[in-house]
Motif scaffolding. Structure first.
Motif, mmCIF file in Angstrom:
data_model
loop_
_atom_site.group_PDB
_atom_site.id
_atom_site.type_symbol
_atom_site.label_atom_id
_atom_site.label_comp_id
_atom_site.label_asym_id
_atom_site.label_seq_id
_atom_site.Cartn_x
_atom_site.Cartn_y
_atom_site.Cartn_z
ATOM 1 N N GLU A 191 -4.628 -6.336 -1.722
ATOM 2 C CA GLU A 191 -3.339 -5.871 -1.203
ATOM 3 C C GLU A 191 -2.223 -6.850 -1.557
ATOM 4 O OE1 GLU A 191 -3.760 -5.306 2.944
ATOM 5 O OE2 GLU A 191 -5.065 -3.551 2.779
ATOM 6 N N ASP A 251 -2.263 6.445 4.885
ATOM 7 C CA ASP A 251 -2.733 7.596 5.654
ATOM 8 C C ASP A 251 -4.257 7.610 5.733
ATOM 9 O OD1 ASP A 251 -0.152 8.465 6.057
ATOM 10 O OD2 ASP A 251 -0.191 9.924 4.413
ATOM 11 N N LYS A 252 -4.910 7.292 4.629
ATOM 12 C CA LYS A 252 -6.376 7.243 4.615
ATOM 13 C C LYS A 252 -6.885 6.077 5.462
ATOM 14 C CE LYS A 252 -6.615 9.107 -0.112
ATOM 15 N NZ LYS A 252 -6.993 8.793 -1.517
ATOM 16 N N LEU A 253 -6.243 4.918 5.320
ATOM 17 C CA LEU A 253 -6.691 3.719 6.038
ATOM 18 C C LEU A 253 -6.576 3.886 7.550
ATOM 19 C CD1 LEU A 253 -5.077 0.897 3.850
ATOM 20 C CD2 LEU A 253 -7.507 1.460 4.002
ATOM 21 N N HIS A 263 -16.989 -0.787 1.821
ATOM 22 C CA HIS A 263 -16.050 -1.397 2.765
ATOM 23 C C HIS A 263 -16.717 -2.446 3.656
ATOM 24 C CE1 HIS A 263 -13.841 2.273 1.629
ATOM 25 N NE2 HIS A 263 -12.765 1.555 1.865
ATOM 26 N N ASN A 275 0.841 -1.192 0.000
ATOM 27 C CA ASN A 275 0.000 0.000 0.000
ATOM 28 C C ASN A 275 0.878 1.244 0.000
ATOM 29 O OD1 ASN A 275 -2.894 -0.755 0.192
ATOM 30 N ND2 ASN A 275 -2.271 -1.758 2.094
ATOM 31 N N ASN A 308 -9.384 -8.591 1.964
ATOM 32 C CA ASN A 308 -8.790 -7.580 1.100
ATOM 33 C C ASN A 308 -7.585 -8.166 0.360
ATOM 34 O OD1 ASN A 308 -7.609 -7.808 3.616
ATOM 35 N ND2 ASN A 308 -6.988 -5.671 3.737
ATOM 36 N N ASP A 341 0.195 7.282 0.887
ATOM 37 C CA ASP A 341 -1.011 8.107 0.895
ATOM 38 C C ASP A 341 -2.260 7.264 1.140
ATOM 39 O OD1 ASP A 341 -0.795 6.828 -1.552
ATOM 40 O OD2 ASP A 341 -1.556 8.526 -2.726
ATOM 41 N N GLU A 342 -2.256 6.007 0.657
ATOM 42 C CA GLU A 342 -3.375 5.112 0.931
ATOM 43 C C GLU A 342 -3.397 4.698 2.391
ATOM 44 O OE1 GLU A 342 -5.974 3.992 -0.902
ATOM 45 O OE2 GLU A 342 -5.324 5.531 -2.317
#
Length: 572
Positions: free
Chosen positions: A244, A140-142, A182, A134, A241, A137-138
């Motif tokens: 990933e 950080d969102k997660l 999600h 990941n 998921n 930036d992804e």
């Protein structure tokens, strides 16, 4: 095969492990914020296939001590797991293992590749089960909102924060994202399974996010690709998921990596790694040496250890430094040895000190069915633990029901118990006994909404306010300063939640123990002490009336000053 638990002393701290089997060593690394419990199924499969499986609690998780000096601040993202490198080198050294397989899941997988890169000379195979890729930036969102504050609060609401987080881990991924995209397509686990996972969070404590957060940022193809030793990546079909993992494969893995592609079941997932090791490592790996001693006997601090008793193991906190007769600490009905630390601390380094978790209490094995919990049974296990330690005689400090267990030990093994100091005494009239049995221990069985957590918290909190706790009237007021701040109550509630409804049986055993009769028959010198103003203080007079030969004493509010009273009694 039977999994045994041990503590391994390293650099002034202790790491907790589960170990089973004989053969080449495989180190099992768990997800955060869980513990070696997660890897029990894999450990058993490896042991059956001819390996020594060693499932480790990462420092600060499960029963392992936190990192010495604490988790350092200011680390760059790619180095967030580096603080755990030295403890694992020290662990291998302490176990006498030159090189081992490192098998990890989630956080464990990330640490496996970090360790293999930094210490390739200690890693035979790096096995990454469901690792992924990941971009920052992804991530950080997660992770935005993923790690809520769980500081203990006086109203106990932090427990519902834990419950909400743990429950939603099986509803959304990541758990804090509640949109349709999600949502996870799973049946919800029963409340007792959610509760078990919550207990793992409680063991990790407020710092549960340290390795957890760091692992998100080390799930990178460029970091994983640095590994030079033989390595595997498991692409498990059952992973929610799985994108990933596919992103990591698409990023590109070096030639030393083998991608394992098991089917959707858990057995298929684990078997794929075992089969790889049987084919590529079992005949070439060096057998792990025997388990070393669990404690440093010269250390002047309490250390944890597992004591073998019939049917399993009891957890103990011990300090064997010092001279003279050992002091044994025995806890109250819904407590653990951890609650005795402050009481016993003045004796550490002066006399050997031992405190045990009763079977089915604290962290000890659940060796007693609920209906078999009795004072007599507790005494038998305490004696068995002392036999394992080759302790011939003891002075005992028992908190409430711990004093009853001490008395029973003196009956079951004459000569073993030399003196008993009881902190608080459970003396009840027949009417009170019936009332206590009916009202003192309402069920705290796990509920789907987490309501049992607030009930447990409220019970423990009101124990400091009223006596008995359910008598919330003017007559029931406890005339002492109320220690009901969050950090004080939290460990007591944690003990209660670990025990669950078995606490009903433990308290019933204490309430029905024929205390007056047993005190009259007691031939061992006995001190019964309490703090003026406590709910049970008036029971000292009842104890003295029942057994005039015992000694009674008032204790100061500060428990750190109680030792002077005990020392004088033990020396008399």
């Amino acid at each position: 095969m039977i999994i045994k638990r041990y503590f391994v002393p390293i650099n002034g701290a202790q790491v907790h492990i589960r170990r089973v089997g004989e053969g080449p060593a495989v180190i099992l690394l768990h997800p955060s914020p869980q513990s070696s419990t997660f890897n029990i199924p894999m450990a058993l499969k490896l042991a059956a296939a001819g390996f020594t499986a060693i499932a480790v609690d990462l420092p600060g998780y499960g029963l392992s001590d936190p990192l010495v000096g604490g988790y350092p601040q200011g680390l760059s993202r790619e180095h967030g797991l580096d603080p755990y490198l030295a403890p694992y080198v020290q662990l291998l050294d302490a176990l006498g293992i030159e090189k081992a397989v490192f098998y990890g899941n989630a956080t464990g997988a990330e640490f496996s590749h970090i360790f293999a890169y930094n210490h390739p000379e200690r890693v035979a195979v790096a096995m990454l089960d469901t690792a992924g890729h990941n971009p920052d930036d992804e991530v950080d969102k997660l992770t935005d909102g993923y790690f809520p504050d769980t500081t203990p609060r006086r109203d106990g609401s932090h427990l519902l924060t834990y419950w909400d987080m743990v429950r939603f881990l099986s509803i959304f991924a990541p758990w804090q994202f509640t949109d349709k995209a999600h949502r996870l397509p799973f049946d919800q686990p029963p409340a007792d399974k959610v509760h078990d996972k919550l207990i793992e969070y409680l063991r990790a404590g407020q710092n549960y996010a340290e390795a957890y957060r760091a692992a998100f940022y080390t799930a990178k193809g460029n970091l994983i690709g640095r590994v030079k030793v033989p390595a595997t990546l498991t692409r498990w079909e059952g992973k929610p998921n799985i994108a990933e993992i596919d992103a990591l494969i698409a990023y590109g893995l070096p030639a030393n990596f083998t991608v394992l592609r098991p089917g959707p079941t858990m057995d298929q997932r684990l078997d794929a790694s075992v089969e790889y090791l049987v084919k590529h490592y079992r005949t070439t790996g060096k057998a792990a040496p025997p388990q070393p001693a669990q404690i440093d006997r010269t250390s002047k601090r309490l250390q944890k250890m597992w004591i073998d008793v019939p049917g399993g193991q009891l957890l103990a906190r011990v300090c064997m430094a010092g001279s003279g007769r050992p002091i044994l600490g025995l806890h109250d009905p819904a407590g653990s040895s951890k609650r005795l630390e402050s009481i016993l601390s003045p004796f550490i380094g002066k006399r050997p000190v031992i405190a045990i978790d009763n079977p089915s209490s604290g962290e000890s094995d659940k060796l007693l069915k609920r209906e078999d919990i009795t004072t007599e049974a507790y005494a038998r296990f305490a004696i068995a633990a002392l036999d394992t330690l080759n302790v011939k005689d003891v002075d005992i400090i028992g908190r409430y029901s711990g004093g009853q267990v001490a008395m029973e030990m003196s009956t079951q093994r004459p000569g073993l118990v030399k003196r008993i100091a009881q902190l608080g005494v459970i003396m009840l009239t027949d009417a009170e006994r019936s009332e206590f049995l009916a009202n003192y221990t309402p069920s705290i069985a796990p509920q789907w909404d987490g309501g049992h957590l607030i009930r447990a918290w409220s019970i423990v909190r009101d124990m400091a306010l009223f006596w008995p706790w359910y008598n919330r009237t003017k007559a029931g007021i406890v005339a002492r300063d109320a220690a009901i701040d969050g950090p004080t109550l939290h460990p007591r509630v944690e003990d209660l939640l670990k025990m669950g409804d078995a606490y009903q049986n433990a308290y019933a055993a204490a309430f029905t123990y024929p205390m007056a009769e047993k005190l009259k028959q007691l031939s061992v010198p006995c001190l019964v002490a309490d703090v003026p103003g406590s709910g049970t203080y008036t029971r000292l007079a009842m104890a003295k009336a029942a057994a005039p030969h015992i000694t009674t004493a008032d204790l100061p509010d500060d428990m750190h000053r109680w030792a002077a009273t005990f020392e004088a009694f033990f020396a008399s």
